[in-house]
Scaffold this motif. Structure first.
Motif, mmCIF file in Angstrom:
data_model
loop_
_atom_site.group_PDB
_atom_site.id
_atom_site.type_symbol
_atom_site.label_atom_id
_atom_site.label_comp_id
_atom_site.label_asym_id
_atom_site.label_seq_id
_atom_site.Cartn_x
_atom_site.Cartn_y
_atom_site.Cartn_z
ATOM 1 N N PHE A 98 0.909 -1.334 -0.006
ATOM 2 C CA PHE A 98 -0.008 0.079 -0.081
ATOM 3 C C PHE A 98 0.917 1.227 0.014
ATOM 4 C CE2 PHE A 98 -2.510 3.267 2.036
ATOM 5 C CZ PHE A 98 -3.677 3.292 1.498
ATOM 6 N N LEU A 99 1.834 1.171 0.686
ATOM 7 C CA LEU A 99 2.980 2.433 0.933
ATOM 8 C C LEU A 99 3.627 2.574 -0.341
ATOM 9 C CD1 LEU A 99 4.648 2.237 4.254
ATOM 10 C CD2 LEU A 99 3.092 4.152 3.576
ATOM 11 N N SER A 100 3.885 1.514 -0.988
ATOM 12 C CA SER A 100 4.475 1.720 -2.320
ATOM 13 C C SER A 100 3.691 2.095 -3.415
ATOM 14 C CB SER A 100 5.353 0.253 -2.730
ATOM 15 O OG SER A 100 6.387 -0.080 -1.933
ATOM 16 N N GLY A 101 2.614 1.566 -3.162
ATOM 17 C CA GLY A 101 1.543 1.956 -4.398
ATOM 18 C C GLY A 101 1.251 3.615 -4.272
ATOM 19 N N LEU A 102 1.396 4.287 -3.173
ATOM 20 C CA LEU A 102 1.067 5.582 -2.780
ATOM 21 C C LEU A 102 2.267 6.259 -3.253
ATOM 22 C CD1 LEU A 102 -0.501 6.189 0.489
ATOM 23 C CD2 LEU A 102 -1.608 6.334 -1.502
ATOM 24 N N PHE A 103 3.806 5.966 -2.713
ATOM 25 C CA PHE A 103 4.850 6.793 -2.757
ATOM 26 C C PHE A 103 5.672 6.068 -3.960
ATOM 27 C CE2 PHE A 103 3.397 7.720 1.382
ATOM 28 C CZ PHE A 103 2.892 8.906 1.261
ATOM 29 N N GLY A 104 5.529 5.106 -4.509
ATOM 30 C CA GLY A 104 6.471 4.402 -5.333
ATOM 31 C C GLY A 104 7.648 3.655 -4.621
ATOM 32 N N MET A 105 7.789 3.867 -3.354
ATOM 33 C CA MET A 105 8.909 3.462 -2.695
ATOM 34 C C MET A 105 8.712 3.314 -0.956
ATOM 35 S SD MET A 105 11.158 6.918 -2.172
ATOM 36 C CE MET A 105 10.268 8.412 -1.573
ATOM 37 N N GLN B 240 9.587 16.297 -15.189
ATOM 38 C CA GLN B 240 9.102 15.883 -16.596
ATOM 39 C C GLN B 240 7.837 14.940 -16.498
ATOM 40 O OE1 GLN B 240 11.947 14.468 -19.190
ATOM 41 N NE2 GLN B 240 13.578 15.863 -18.650
ATOM 42 N N MET B 241 7.471 14.588 -15.045
ATOM 43 C CA MET B 241 6.606 13.522 -15.037
ATOM 44 C C MET B 241 5.779 13.881 -13.738
ATOM 45 S SD MET B 241 8.463 9.887 -15.347
ATOM 46 C CE MET B 241 9.861 9.489 -16.540
ATOM 47 N N ASP B 242 4.345 13.741 -13.965
ATOM 48 C CA ASP B 242 3.445 13.821 -12.534
ATOM 49 C C ASP B 242 3.709 12.691 -11.896
ATOM 50 O OD1 ASP B 242 2.097 11.777 -13.881
ATOM 51 O OD2 ASP B 242 0.330 13.182 -14.225
ATOM 52 N N ARG B 243 2.762 12.356 -10.719
ATOM 53 C CA ARG B 243 3.138 11.541 -9.799
ATOM 54 C C ARG B 243 2.617 10.185 -10.337
ATOM 55 N NH1 ARG B 243 -1.397 14.336 -9.015
ATOM 56 N NH2 ARG B 243 -3.414 13.251 -8.663
ATOM 57 N N ARG B 244 1.637 10.050 -11.391
ATOM 58 C CA ARG B 244 1.326 8.950 -12.181
ATOM 59 C C ARG B 244 2.293 8.367 -12.933
ATOM 60 N NH1 ARG B 244 -2.748 12.478 -12.281
ATOM 61 N NH2 ARG B 244 -4.671 12.174 -11.067
ATOM 62 N N GLY B 245 3.156 9.146 -13.781
ATOM 63 C CA GLY B 245 4.142 8.961 -14.730
ATOM 64 C C GLY B 245 5.391 8.286 -13.671
ATOM 65 N N ARG C 296 -6.839 4.646 -5.315
ATOM 66 C CA ARG C 296 -7.905 5.674 -4.875
ATOM 67 C C ARG C 296 -7.307 6.790 -4.066
ATOM 68 N NH1 ARG C 296 -13.811 4.067 -3.547
ATOM 69 N NH2 ARG C 296 -13.515 3.103 -5.801
ATOM 70 N N VAL C 297 -6.487 6.327 -3.100
ATOM 71 C CA VAL C 297 -5.722 7.447 -2.282
ATOM 72 C C VAL C 297 -4.570 8.120 -3.084
ATOM 73 C CG1 VAL C 297 -4.393 7.623 -0.110
ATOM 74 C CG2 VAL C 297 -5.969 5.780 -0.392
ATOM 75 N N LEU C 298 -4.172 7.465 -4.119
ATOM 76 C CA LEU C 298 -3.010 8.405 -4.964
ATOM 77 C C LEU C 298 -3.820 9.278 -5.838
ATOM 78 C CD1 LEU C 298 -0.108 8.506 -5.845
ATOM 79 C CD2 LEU C 298 -0.619 6.771 -7.532
ATOM 80 N N GLU C 299 -4.631 8.804 -6.349
ATOM 81 C CA GLU C 299 -5.646 9.589 -7.226
ATOM 82 C C GLU C 299 -6.058 10.933 -6.539
ATOM 83 O OE1 GLU C 299 -6.495 9.965 -10.240
ATOM 84 O OE2 GLU C 299 -6.641 7.759 -11.220
ATOM 85 N N ALA C 300 -6.551 10.795 -5.081
ATOM 86 C CA ALA C 300 -6.725 11.860 -4.235
ATOM 87 C C ALA C 300 -5.745 12.757 -3.962
ATOM 88 C CB ALA C 300 -7.544 11.578 -3.320
ATOM 89 N N MET C 301 -4.370 12.328 -4.098
ATOM 90 C CA MET C 301 -3.454 13.290 -3.682
ATOM 91 C C MET C 301 -2.902 14.143 -4.584
ATOM 92 S SD MET C 301 -1.099 10.462 -1.629
ATOM 93 C CE MET C 301 0.419 11.486 -1.302
ATOM 94 N N SER C 302 -2.324 15.290 -4.142
ATOM 95 C CA SER C 302 -1.794 16.368 -5.207
ATOM 96 C C SER C 302 -0.209 15.814 -5.244
ATOM 97 C CB SER C 302 -1.921 17.783 -4.625
ATOM 98 O OG SER C 302 -0.888 18.083 -3.513
ATOM 99 N N ASP C 303 0.316 16.533 -6.251
ATOM 100 C CA ASP C 303 1.752 16.195 -6.520
ATOM 101 C C ASP C 303 2.639 16.842 -5.590
ATOM 102 O OD1 ASP C 303 1.308 14.891 -8.994
ATOM 103 O OD2 ASP C 303 1.815 16.444 -10.347
ATOM 104 N N GLN C 304 2.236 17.726 -5.006
ATOM 105 C CA GLN C 304 2.973 18.586 -3.777
ATOM 106 C C GLN C 304 2.913 17.379 -2.700
ATOM 107 O OE1 GLN C 304 0.891 20.034 -5.880
ATOM 108 N NE2 GLN C 304 2.368 21.306 -6.575
ATOM 109 N N GLN C 305 1.792 16.960 -2.351
ATOM 110 C CA GLN C 305 1.682 16.095 -0.971
ATOM 111 C C GLN C 305 2.661 14.931 -1.130
ATOM 112 O OE1 GLN C 305 -2.498 15.782 -1.243
ATOM 113 N NE2 GLN C 305 -2.903 16.854 0.645
#
Length: 254
Positions: free
Chosen positions: A18-25, A156-161, A212-221
Protein backbone atom coordinates in the motif's frame (compact mmCIF):
# COMPACT_ATOMS: atom_id res chain seq x y z
CA UNK A 1 7.57 -20.10 10.38
CA UNK A 2 4.52 -20.44 12.63
CA UNK A 3 1.00 -19.65 11.30
CA UNK A 4 0.94 -16.53 13.48
CA UNK A 5 4.23 -15.30 12.00
CA UNK A 6 2.98 -15.98 8.48
CA UNK A 7 -0.24 -14.04 9.20
CA UNK A 8 1.74 -11.11 10.59
CA UNK A 9 4.07 -11.16 7.60
CA UNK A 10 1.10 -11.24 5.22
CA UNK A 11 -0.39 -8.17 6.93
CA UNK A 12 2.98 -6.42 6.64
CA UNK A 13 3.15 -7.25 2.93
CA UNK A 14 -0.28 -5.70 2.35
CA UNK A 15 0.72 -2.57 4.28
CA UNK A 16 4.09 -2.14 2.56
CA UNK A 17 2.53 -2.71 -0.88
CA UNK A 18 0.00 0.00 0.00
CA UNK A 19 2.82 2.39 0.90
CA UNK A 20 4.70 1.61 -2.29
CA UNK A 21 1.51 2.08 -4.27
CA UNK A 22 1.20 5.58 -2.83
CA UNK A 23 4.80 6.75 -3.02
CA UNK A 24 6.54 4.28 -5.33
CA UNK A 25 8.98 3.47 -2.52
CA UNK A 26 9.35 3.00 1.27
CA UNK A 27 7.23 -0.15 1.34
CA UNK A 28 10.00 -2.24 -0.16
CA UNK A 29 12.54 -0.77 2.26
CA UNK A 30 10.41 -1.66 5.27
CA UNK A 31 9.68 -5.17 4.01
CA UNK A 32 13.29 -6.12 3.22
CA UNK A 33 14.38 -4.88 6.65
CA UNK A 34 11.86 -7.16 8.38
CA UNK A 35 12.71 -10.12 6.14
CA UNK A 36 16.41 -9.69 6.93
CA UNK A 37 15.54 -9.96 10.61
CA UNK A 38 13.60 -13.20 10.09
CA UNK A 39 15.52 -15.09 7.39
CA UNK A 40 18.99 -15.72 5.96
CA UNK A 41 19.92 -12.95 3.54
CA UNK A 42 19.63 -14.97 0.26
CA UNK A 43 16.19 -16.31 1.24
CA UNK A 44 15.02 -12.84 2.27
CA UNK A 45 16.21 -11.46 -1.07
CA UNK A 46 14.34 -14.15 -3.04
CA UNK A 47 11.04 -13.64 -1.18
CA UNK A 48 11.42 -9.89 -1.43
CA UNK A 49 12.08 -10.14 -5.17
CA UNK A 50 8.96 -12.23 -5.74
CA UNK A 51 6.66 -9.98 -3.72
CA UNK A 52 8.08 -6.80 -5.24
CA UNK A 53 7.78 -8.14 -8.79
CA UNK A 54 4.09 -8.80 -8.08
CA UNK A 55 3.58 -5.41 -6.41
CA UNK A 56 5.41 -3.40 -9.07
CA UNK A 57 4.05 -5.44 -11.95
CA UNK A 58 0.48 -4.94 -10.82
CA UNK A 59 1.15 -1.24 -10.18
CA UNK A 60 2.60 -0.86 -13.67
CA UNK A 61 -0.46 -2.55 -15.13
CA UNK A 62 -2.87 -0.30 -13.22
CA UNK A 63 -1.03 2.84 -14.43
CA UNK A 64 0.13 1.44 -17.81
CA UNK A 65 -1.16 4.45 -19.75
CA UNK A 66 1.40 6.66 -17.95
CA UNK A 67 4.53 4.53 -18.53
CA UNK A 68 7.45 6.26 -20.29
CA UNK A 69 9.02 3.43 -22.25
CA UNK A 70 12.33 4.99 -23.34
CA UNK A 71 13.74 5.14 -19.76
CA UNK A 72 12.50 1.59 -19.19
CA UNK A 73 14.42 0.15 -22.15
CA UNK A 74 17.63 1.98 -21.17
CA UNK A 75 17.23 0.74 -17.61
CA UNK A 76 16.80 -2.83 -18.85
CA UNK A 77 20.14 -2.52 -20.65
CA UNK A 78 21.81 -1.41 -17.40
CA UNK A 79 20.29 -4.39 -15.56
CA UNK A 80 21.82 -6.81 -18.05
CA UNK A 81 25.26 -5.17 -17.79
CA UNK A 82 25.38 -5.22 -13.99
CA UNK A 83 24.04 -8.77 -13.71
CA UNK A 84 26.81 -9.97 -16.04
CA UNK A 85 29.48 -8.28 -13.89
CA UNK A 86 27.95 -9.37 -10.54
CA UNK A 87 27.71 -12.96 -11.76
CA UNK A 88 31.51 -13.02 -11.86
CA UNK A 89 31.92 -11.40 -8.42
CA UNK A 90 29.12 -13.29 -6.61
CA UNK A 91 29.25 -10.95 -3.63
CA UNK A 92 26.71 -11.49 -0.83
CA UNK A 93 26.93 -8.94 2.02
CA UNK A 94 26.26 -9.77 5.65
CA UNK A 95 23.18 -8.26 7.29
CA UNK A 96 24.79 -5.22 8.97
CA UNK A 97 26.40 -4.14 5.68
CA UNK A 98 23.13 -4.60 3.77
CA UNK A 99 21.16 -2.63 6.37
CA UNK A 100 23.73 0.18 6.52
CA UNK A 101 23.77 0.58 2.74
CA UNK A 102 19.99 0.41 2.79
CA UNK A 103 19.92 3.31 5.23
CA UNK A 104 22.52 5.61 3.69
CA UNK A 105 21.32 5.28 0.08
CA UNK A 106 18.60 7.97 0.38
CA UNK A 107 21.07 10.42 1.90
CA UNK A 108 23.66 9.67 -0.78
CA UNK A 109 21.05 10.47 -3.42
CA UNK A 110 20.45 13.87 -1.81
CA UNK A 111 24.15 14.78 -2.06
CA UNK A 112 23.86 15.32 -5.80
CA UNK A 113 24.58 18.94 -6.83
CA UNK A 114 21.48 21.13 -6.67
CA UNK A 115 22.03 22.35 -10.21
CA UNK A 116 22.09 18.79 -11.54
CA UNK A 117 18.91 17.99 -13.42
CA UNK A 118 18.18 14.30 -13.93
CA UNK A 119 16.79 13.55 -17.36
CA UNK A 120 15.03 10.16 -17.69
CA UNK A 121 15.02 10.59 -21.46
CA UNK A 122 18.84 10.71 -21.59
CA UNK A 123 20.45 7.42 -22.60
CA UNK A 124 23.77 8.02 -20.81
CA UNK A 125 22.07 9.15 -17.59
CA UNK A 126 19.80 6.13 -17.79
CA UNK A 127 22.73 3.72 -18.12
CA UNK A 128 24.68 5.38 -15.27
CA UNK A 129 21.72 5.59 -12.89
CA UNK A 130 20.53 2.13 -13.89
CA UNK A 131 23.96 0.56 -13.31
CA UNK A 132 24.36 2.18 -9.88
CA UNK A 133 20.82 1.20 -8.93
CA UNK A 134 21.33 -2.43 -9.95
CA UNK A 135 24.62 -2.67 -8.04
CA UNK A 136 22.76 -1.44 -4.94
CA UNK A 137 19.85 -3.77 -5.66
CA UNK A 138 22.14 -6.80 -5.56
CA UNK A 139 23.67 -5.52 -2.32
CA UNK A 140 20.76 -4.07 -0.33
CA UNK A 141 17.68 -5.48 -2.08
CA UNK A 142 16.06 -2.08 -2.77
CA UNK A 143 16.85 1.04 -4.79
CA UNK A 144 13.71 3.13 -4.44
CA UNK A 145 15.23 6.34 -3.02
CA UNK A 146 17.93 6.64 -5.69
CA UNK A 147 15.56 5.78 -8.52
CA UNK A 148 13.05 8.29 -7.16
CA UNK A 149 15.73 10.98 -7.23
CA UNK A 150 16.23 10.19 -10.90
CA UNK A 151 12.54 10.48 -11.82
CA UNK A 152 11.37 13.14 -9.34
CA UNK A 153 14.30 15.45 -9.98
CA UNK A 154 13.55 15.91 -13.66
CA UNK A 155 10.15 17.55 -13.21
CA UNK A 156 9.08 15.92 -16.49
CA UNK A 157 6.59 13.49 -14.96
CA UNK A 158 3.59 13.86 -12.72
CA UNK A 159 3.03 11.43 -9.83
CA UNK A 160 1.29 8.90 -12.09
CA UNK A 161 4.16 8.89 -14.57
CA UNK A 162 6.71 8.49 -11.78
CA UNK A 163 4.78 5.63 -10.20
CA UNK A 164 4.14 3.81 -13.50
CA UNK A 165 7.60 4.16 -15.07
CA UNK A 166 9.46 3.42 -11.87
CA UNK A 167 7.28 0.37 -11.20
CA UNK A 168 8.09 -1.01 -14.65
CA UNK A 169 11.82 -0.50 -14.06
CA UNK A 170 11.50 -2.15 -10.65
CA UNK A 171 9.98 -5.29 -12.16
CA UNK A 172 13.21 -5.81 -14.11
CA UNK A 173 15.33 -4.87 -11.07
CA UNK A 174 13.72 -7.44 -8.82
CA UNK A 175 13.72 -10.07 -11.55
CA UNK A 176 17.48 -9.55 -11.86
CA UNK A 177 17.79 -9.90 -8.07
CA UNK A 178 15.74 -13.12 -8.20
CA UNK A 179 18.04 -14.59 -10.83
CA UNK A 180 21.13 -13.59 -8.83
CA UNK A 181 20.13 -14.79 -5.36
CA UNK A 182 17.89 -17.62 -6.51
CA UNK A 183 20.24 -19.26 -8.95
CA UNK A 184 23.68 -17.67 -9.41
CA UNK A 185 25.25 -17.23 -5.97
CA UNK A 186 26.45 -20.31 -4.16
CA UNK A 187 24.09 -19.60 -1.24
CA UNK A 188 21.08 -20.33 -3.46
CA UNK A 189 18.00 -19.76 -1.38
CA UNK A 190 15.18 -22.17 -0.67
CA UNK A 191 11.70 -20.73 -0.22
CA UNK A 192 8.35 -22.27 0.69
CA UNK A 193 6.17 -21.87 -2.46
CA UNK A 194 3.09 -21.19 -0.32
CA UNK A 195 4.84 -18.25 1.31
CA UNK A 196 5.72 -16.93 -2.13
CA UNK A 197 2.07 -17.21 -3.27
CA UNK A 198 0.88 -15.42 -0.13
CA UNK A 199 3.40 -12.66 -0.81
CA UNK A 200 2.18 -12.22 -4.39
CA UNK A 201 -1.48 -12.05 -3.35
CA UNK A 202 -0.81 -9.61 -0.50
CA UNK A 203 1.31 -7.36 -2.72
CA UNK A 204 -1.44 -7.13 -5.35
CA UNK A 205 -4.06 -6.43 -2.68
CA UNK A 206 -2.09 -3.60 -1.09
CA UNK A 207 -1.25 -2.08 -4.47
CA UNK A 208 -4.88 -2.12 -5.58
CA UNK A 209 -6.03 -0.50 -2.34
CA UNK A 210 -3.60 2.41 -2.79
CA UNK A 211 -4.85 3.50 -6.21
CA UNK A 212 -7.80 5.59 -5.05
CA UNK A 213 -5.72 7.34 -2.38
CA UNK A 214 -3.02 8.22 -4.92
CA UNK A 215 -5.67 9.71 -7.21
CA UNK A 216 -6.82 11.98 -4.37
CA UNK A 217 -3.31 13.25 -3.58
CA UNK A 218 -1.71 16.29 -5.18
CA UNK A 219 1.79 16.16 -6.66
CA UNK A 220 3.00 18.44 -3.83
CA UNK A 221 1.62 16.11 -1.15
CA UNK A 222 3.10 13.12 -2.95
CA UNK A 223 6.62 14.56 -2.98
CA UNK A 224 6.49 15.96 0.57
CA UNK A 225 5.26 12.81 2.32
CA UNK A 226 7.48 10.52 0.25
CA UNK A 227 10.57 12.44 1.39
CA UNK A 228 9.51 12.41 5.05
CA UNK A 229 8.73 8.71 5.06
CA UNK A 230 11.94 7.63 3.37
CA UNK A 231 14.05 9.75 5.76
CA UNK A 232 12.45 8.13 8.80
CA UNK A 233 12.87 4.57 7.51
CA UNK A 234 16.45 5.12 6.32
CA UNK A 235 17.49 6.60 9.67
CA UNK A 236 16.11 3.57 11.49
CA UNK A 237 18.15 1.16 9.35
CA UNK A 238 21.36 3.08 9.97
CA UNK A 239 20.75 2.83 13.72
CA UNK A 240 19.80 -0.85 13.49
CA UNK A 241 22.93 -1.69 11.46
CA UNK A 242 25.04 0.08 14.07
CA UNK A 243 23.37 -1.90 16.85
CA UNK A 244 24.07 -5.20 15.02
CA UNK A 245 27.73 -4.27 14.62
CA UNK A 246 28.02 -3.37 18.32
CA UNK A 247 26.31 -6.61 19.34
CA UNK A 248 28.52 -8.62 16.99
CA UNK A 249 31.66 -6.97 18.38
CA UNK A 250 30.52 -7.60 21.94
CA UNK A 251 29.96 -11.30 21.26
CA UNK A 252 33.32 -11.60 19.50
CA UNK A 253 35.13 -10.03 22.44
CA UNK A 254 34.01 -12.81 24.83
Amino acid sequence: MTPLMIAALAALMVATAFLSGLFGMAGGMILIGVLLMLMPLPTAMVLHAITQMASNGWRAFLWRAHIRWRPVFVYLLACAIVLSIWSLIRYVPDKPVALLLLGITPFMARLLPKDFKPNPESVWQGVIYGSICMALMLTTGVIGPLLDTYFLGSGQMDRRGVIATKATCQVFSHFTKLIYFGGIVSQAATLNPWLALIGIACSMLGTTASRRVLEAMSDQQFRRWANRLITTVASYYILYAGWLWIAKSAVASF
